[in-house]
Design a protein around this motif. Structure first.
Motif, short mmCIF file in Angstrom:
data_model
loop_
_atom_site.label_atom_id
_atom_site.label_comp_id
_atom_site.label_asym_id
_atom_site.label_seq_id
_atom_site.Cartn_x
_atom_site.Cartn_y
_atom_site.Cartn_z
N UNK A 91 0.83 -1.21 0.00
CA UNK A 91 0.00 0.00 0.00
C UNK A 91 0.87 1.26 0.00
N UNK A 92 1.91 1.27 0.82
CA UNK A 92 2.79 2.44 0.90
C UNK A 92 3.55 2.64 -0.40
N UNK A 95 1.60 4.20 -3.03
CA UNK A 95 1.40 5.63 -2.79
C UNK A 95 2.70 6.43 -2.92
N UNK A 96 3.80 5.77 -3.25
CA UNK A 96 5.08 6.45 -3.41
C UNK A 96 5.75 6.83 -2.11
N UNK A 97 5.39 6.18 -1.00
CA UNK A 97 5.97 6.48 0.31
C UNK A 97 7.00 5.42 0.68
N UNK A 98 8.21 5.87 0.96
CA UNK A 98 9.24 4.94 1.35
C UNK A 98 10.61 5.57 1.26
N UNK A 99 11.62 4.77 1.54
CA UNK A 99 13.00 5.21 1.45
C UNK A 99 13.40 5.24 -0.02
N UNK A 128 -2.08 -12.61 7.13
CA UNK A 128 -1.25 -12.58 5.94
C UNK A 128 -1.28 -11.17 5.37
N UNK A 129 -0.68 -11.00 4.20
CA UNK A 129 -0.58 -9.67 3.60
C UNK A 129 -1.94 -9.01 3.44
N UNK A 136 -4.38 -1.32 7.03
CA UNK A 136 -3.92 -0.07 6.43
C UNK A 136 -5.11 0.73 5.90
N UNK A 137 -5.99 0.06 5.17
CA UNK A 137 -7.14 0.73 4.58
C UNK A 137 -8.09 1.28 5.65
N UNK A 138 -8.10 0.65 6.83
CA UNK A 138 -9.00 1.07 7.91
C UNK A 138 -8.42 2.19 8.75
#
Length: 334
Positions: A91-92, A95-99, A128-129, A136-138
């Motif tokens: 999910x992250x 959304x383009x979020x990360x290192x 699981x994933x 995350x969605x919640x």
């Protein structure tokens, strides 16, 4: 001090919390996701239990490269449940979020697990994933619930139903310190002298005034039929005060003091007790005295979060709720 408006981890501005759980068809487990605002939060960790199940904790050593995390995952399922973090990473990343690395980003998602295997009937019925993605969605900045939900769905503490609990404090400076605890302890959450929830001793004015010590008869009658041999209490303590990576590690370490005040014994050979410390950095860096206040509040909010988890947990045949066992402890509805 006073609690924040929700008395929850989400009182730290910008922090979101999401829970997802599965009960039935062999399952009694779940996942909780903590999402910091913006580009993430500075983070540290302190692992004191002898049987931890963790992911990405080495990155949080102040000597190592990564400074910020983009989510924290707390989950059931023992080591199997660590795969829930993969759904959060997806999910992250979407959304383009990360290192940032060549070609994209790698989300940094440290995680910790509790042991709840088989509590719904099937040993391999674990998160699981997909469950991580659902948590995350919640996620919402309004989340303030405690009880048998998310990572605390299958929790047991000293023979009682455990769960996830949360609490917060607003300091005189206007800074906020808050915690979310998933209580699944081998030790007892009760004061040995009368079956009061030990964590309530650190409540803010009015917070636990609806409670009183249970009757001596109820306290004497409580004999846990079975205390599980594998457990773990995990959680997050967060603040909007600007802290370094090393100071976040200290924040997590002092929160363990709050864990040990509310659970006895703590940090045993069959607990994987792990606490993450987060700083969103929207409030100025503290002076020496102010830092002491932040650390002291971290211990207290964690103790209070443990108490709220136990009070809100839902009882079941193999693990009754605290107020099912000690109904006289309820003076009035909160």
């Amino acid at each position: 001090m006073k609690p924040g408006p929700r008395n929850a981890l989400t009182d730290v501005p910008g922090v979101r919390v999401g829970h997802a759980q599965r009960v039935g068809h062999g399952y009694r487990t779940g996942t909780t996701v903590i999402l910091p605002p913006g580009d993430g939060a500075v983070a540290g960790v302190d692992v004191r239990g002898a049987a931890p199940g963790t992911r990405e904790t080495e990155l949080l050593d102040p000597r190592n490269l990564v400074e910020r995390v983009h989510a924290v995952v707390l989950t059931g399922g023992s080591a199997f449940g660590l795969s829930a973090a993969c759904g959060v990473m997806d999910r992250l990343a979407d959304a383009g979020k990360g290192f940032p690395v060549e070609g994209g980003v790698v989300p940094i998602v440290p995680s910790a697990v509790i042991y709840d295997l088989g509590r719904g009937g099937a040993f391999r019925a674990t998160p699981a994933a997909e469950l991580g993605a659902a948590a995350f969605d919640a996620a919402t900045g309004e989340e303030a619930r405690s009880g048998s939900l998310g990572a605390g769905t299958g929790a047991v503490a000293g023979g009682l139903a455990g769960g996830a609990g949360t609490a917060s404090a607003v300091l005189d400076t206007g800074a906020t310190v808050a915690a979310l605890a998933v209580v699944n302890a081998a030790g007892s959450v009760l004061d040995p002298a009368g079956a009061v929830l030990a964590g309530t001793r650190y409540g803010l004015p009015g917070e636990f005034e609806h409670l009183r010590p249970p009757s001596a008869r109820e306290a004497a009658a409580w004999q846990p039929a079975k205390v599980t041999s594998f457990n773990t209490t995990i959680g997050v303590v967060a603040t909007d005060v600007t802290l370094s990576k090393a100071q976040c590690g200290k924040l997590a370490g002092v929160a363990h003091d709050g864990l040990a005040r509310a659970i006895r014994p703590a940090h045993t050979m069959v607990d994987g007790d792990t606490v993450f410390g987060l700083s969103t950095g929207t409030h100025p860096a503290p002076s020496g005295t102010e830092l002491q206040d932040v650390l002291a509040a971290a211990a207290d909010v964690f103790s209070r979060a443990v108490a709220h988890a136990m009070l809100a947990a839902t009882g079941r045949p193999d693990a009754p709720a605290y107020l099912d066992v000690f109904p006289s402890a309820l003076r009035a509805r909160p």
